[in-house]
Design an enzyme around this catalytic site. Structure first.
Site, PDB file in Angstrom:
ATOM      1  CG  LEU B  71      -2.377  -0.831   1.517  1.00 18.74           C
ATOM      2  CD1 LEU B  71      -3.125  -1.345   2.602  1.00 18.74           C
ATOM      3  CD2 LEU B  71      -2.639  -0.949  -0.401  1.00 18.74           C
ATOM      4  CG  HIS B 240       7.053 -13.217  -4.529  1.00 25.58           C
ATOM      5  ND1 HIS B 240       8.048 -13.944  -3.874  1.00 25.58           N
ATOM      6  CD2 HIS B 240       7.028 -12.209  -3.990  1.00 25.58           C
ATOM      7  CE1 HIS B 240       9.283 -12.728  -3.450  1.00 25.58           C
ATOM      8  NE2 HIS B 240       8.551 -11.503  -2.859  1.00 25.58           N
ATOM      9  CG  ASP B 313       5.032  -8.578  -4.600  1.00 27.19           C
ATOM     10  OD1 ASP B 313       4.871  -7.941  -3.932  1.00 27.19           O
ATOM     11  OD2 ASP B 313       6.097  -9.791  -5.086  1.00 27.19           O
TER      12      ASP B 313
END
Lengths: 316, 433
Positions: B71, B240, B313
């Site tokens: 964010l 990831h 991601d």
């Protein structure tokens, strides 16, 4: 045939016809260079900026001379850069240069793809004078011009490129150019300097050989790459003396190649590291003719990029 | 486009209801009361005096949950803020995100956790959960105050963006995290093998002259962390995952009963390294886009459960950040606004991969992975729902992005399937402007 290209970013996307056109044009301009007055009006009124983000002596002088021989107006800009943080961005710098009404930008830059990035928004033509480890098309073209002068053809000829293939834009551009024109390429060097899947590069791929004598046995020409002493990465090879011992070209090593084998080097040379003194100055070497041809090839590239067709009066 | 004036009590009728737990989609209606699901009706017309919103056969699912979002606030508000990032999330069908700790300052103090929670309460378009940093300032040296961070509201721990190089520190962090039952999210790369790397090491890196990193760089790190999870018995979540070898290592560890989970990102599931031939900086990401074989391995990892869930991601960067040479562009691809459409287009074929499979990987599975609430279609659950038209064809346009940034390689791409909007505690927010 017309060249019809705005930019010269590399040889990978050029057709063999376009490469031939450049080489033919370069042959014409070479004749100009042997005259007493070595200047033609072909690019009168055309403005060219040489923008060098990496140090260069030979390539830069060669381009500048080519531009002046063609009667272009020339400006130079050079700046060492290692980070985007320092000062103006590449995009802003080039847009400013373009705003001065420059027609062609000749650029060298340490980042692969920098020219492709610029070509997305620059209206001026871009000629790649070297980008990172990606491409150095005019070097490959001058190498090819030098070979064609001696061979007349590329068909069934073999060129062995020796040294640090991993970091070499010269090797990559030579592989694309030579294989497109029908030559075969072998690459040779320490495994630490071989890029992944290198055998797939070029049209039809290249041969990978780690034994130097075997790599040059059938070579009609060898192209010896400069070992970058400044790189000093201890994981690439242990020492200069070991490198010369295994991959350096001495007169003795050269005996493994056919007698007619041409010896090339893109310069600047490290005598005694990748090439022995006697080889650099030997009969098979064409290292200085390469430099001469560099000017002719760059004249041809700039002339064709500027939209020129070779007419009689361009050469007068 | 659905226009709906918020009401406190209403029926959503004419829906195809997706139940991620059961793995089924069937027709029905939902009663929303006081922000919760208070009734599910599976057949016939609803007999009620309450207002009814007929959604005409669209799919209604529990809202998506992204357990890997950047964010950027505090510190990098030029790239994204809690407000814009969660607006992007809502537009992508997410009703909850878990934000990463690599802000400025780093989330390694309870006060930063509190700041994000308080700010979210004011401006957020979805629920916000917080991952705190595993080590102080993400430096991989000094473990953080996990107890205090959890008390402040952190739900997981991670130095995401950086690998914990020192194995002793990683062991210690895993051990210490265990008593708080906080999952440790590992960013796996051998930093010696990735130093200076710009993309996957492959024929493409050779051709483009871009320094590559081998798949082994990721796999060495995954092998170590999985082994440390086994040693400590602590919960490890691998972020990831991008290589076939890493999928294999996680599969073996799971078979041995090691408490490990894993996620894959939409870009690693759909894009491969040959696409970099344009030198598009919006394709530069860490870990890098890999080979087509890796994509296949990730997809089968999802199907068989080795990869537990999909996480975006989402990594926004400004145009200024990305309008530079490939070498200098920061890695990162945005994902919140495109994940569903991209995956529905590329993965859902109705044979090997169904719509409800995808929905499970975006809802219940990520919730279970980090032990978060949500992801369930059940009475009493908060009415956090996403409304989907799985057949709508649309084109991604930059002007429509809610994120503050636009670093996605998918602009101009045509998708099949579109999020129409979300209900957050029963409150409707349209995804389409």
């Amino acid at each position: 045939m017309q060249f019809n290209r705005k930019d010269l970013l590399g040889l990978e996307d050029l057709s063999s016809e376009s490469i031939k056109l450049i080489l033919d044009t370069a042959d014409n301009f070479k004749e100009v260079l042997s005259r007493k007055i070595k200047k033609v009006p072909a690019l009168r009124g055309v403005t060219i900026a040489n923008v060098f983000y990496e140090p260069s002596t030979r390539t830069r002088m060669s381009f500048e001379l080519a531009e002046k021989r063609l009667s272009a107006d020339v400006i130079n800009f050079s700046k060492a850069t290692s980070s985007v943080k320092k000062g103006e961005t590449l995009r802003d710098t080039l847009e400013n240069i373009q705003a001065m009404k420059v027609d062609i930008v000749v650029m060298r830059h340490g980042s692969s793809g920098a020219h492709k990035f610029l070509s997305e928004f620059l209206e001026a033509s871009i000629v790649n004078a070297g980008d990172g480890q990606h491409a150095h098309p005019t070097q490959a073209l001058l190498d090819m011009m030098t070979l064609r002068e001696r061979w007349g053809t590329f068909t069934s000829k073999r060129v062995t490129i020796i040294g640090d293939i991993l970091h070499s834009r010269v090797a990559r551009s030579n592989i694309w150019g030579l294989t497109k024109m029908g030559a075969k390429v072998t690459v040779c060097g320490p495994p630490t300097m071989m890029p992944a899947a290198v055998e797939k590069l070029g049209v039809g791929g290249v041969k990978v050989e780690y034994d130097l004598r075997r790599a040059i046995r059938e070579a009609d020409a060898i192209n010896i790459l400069r070992i970058q002493l400044e790189r000093q990465d201890a994981t690439l090879f242990p020492s200069m003396r070991e490198y010369f011992e295994v991959f350096g070209i001495s007169n003795d090593v050269l005996k493994s190649a056919p007698e007619h084998c041409i010896v090339m080097h893109p310069g600047p040379m490290n005598r005694g590291v990748e090439i022995a003194q006697e080889v650099a100055d030997g009969k098979q070497a064409v290292i200085l003719p390469q430099v001469t041809n560099g000017v002719a090839v760059r004249m041809a590239v700039l002339f064709l990029i500027a939209g020129g067709k070779v007419e009689e009066n361009d050469l007068q | 486009m659905i226009k709906w004036k918020d009401k406190r009590e209403f029926w959503i009728t004419g829906a195809k209801l997706a139940d991620p737990e059961a793995g089924k989609i069937k027709s029905g209606s939902v009663l929303i009361q006081k922000g919760r699901i208070s009734e599910l009706a599976w057949q016939g017309a609803v007999q009620s005096d309450l207002p009814q919103l007929d959604i005409g056969g669209l799919v209604l699912s529990p809202g998506f949950i992204d357990i890997h979002t950047h964010l950027r606030e505090p510190g990098y508000e030029e790239k994204e803020t809690i407000e814009t990032g969660t607006a992007a999330a809502a537009a992508g069908g997410y009703t909850a995100v878990v934000c990463m700790a690599n802000t400025e300052p780093v989330v390694d103090d309870p006060s930063i956790v509190k700041f994000i929670l308080e700010k979210s309460a004011q401006v957020s378009h979805c629920r916000v959960y917080i991952t705190a940093a595993l080590t102080r300032n993400l430096e991989g040296v000094h473990i953080n105050e996990y107890h205090l961070l959890r008390e402040a509201g952190a739900v997981a721990l991670s130095d995401d963006g950086k690998f914990v190089v020192d194995s002793r520190v990683m062991r210690s962090a895993l051990e210490y995290a265990r008593i708080y039952n906080l999952p440790v999210i590992a960013h796996c790369e051998d930093t010696f093998l990735t130093a200076g790397a710009l993309m996957n090491e492959s024929y493409s890196s050779t051709r483009l002259g871009l320094k590559g990193t081998p798949a082994a760089a990721e796999e060495i790190a995954v092998a170590r962390d999985v082994r440390l999870a086994e040693l400590t018995g602590s919960r490890l979540h691998v972020a990831h995952v991008s290589t076939a070898g890493a999928v294999e290592l996680i599969k073996k560890a799971k078979r041995k009963g090691v408490p490990v989970t894993a996620e894959a990102s939409p870009h690693h599931l759909t894009l491969d390294d040959t696409m970099l031939e344009t030198y598009d900086r919006n394709l530069k990401v860490n870990p890098p886009l890999r080979d087509k074989k890796d994509i296949e391995a990730l997809r089968s990892g999802l199907r068989e459960g080795t990869i537990d869930c999909i996480a975006t991601d989402h990594a926004p960067h400004t145009e200024i950040d990305k309008q530079v040479e490939f070498d200098f562009a920061p890695p990162g691809i945005m994902g919140l606004e495109t994940a569903f459409a991209q995956l529905n287009t590329e993965l859902v074929d109705g044979v090997e991969f169904s719509l409800v499979d995808l929905i499970r990987l975006l809802t219940i599975k990520p919730a279970q992975t980090l032990s978060l609430p949500g992801g369930k279609l059940a009475r009493g659950e908060p009415a956090d729902l996403v409304l989907i038209d799985p057949d709508e064809e649309w084109v991604l346009e930059k002007a429509a992005l809610r994120s503050k940034s636009s670093n996605t390689p998918l602009l101009g791409k045509k998708f099949r399937g579109r999020v129409q909007g979300v209900f957050l505690e029963g409150k409707w927010e349209s995804a389409i402007l």
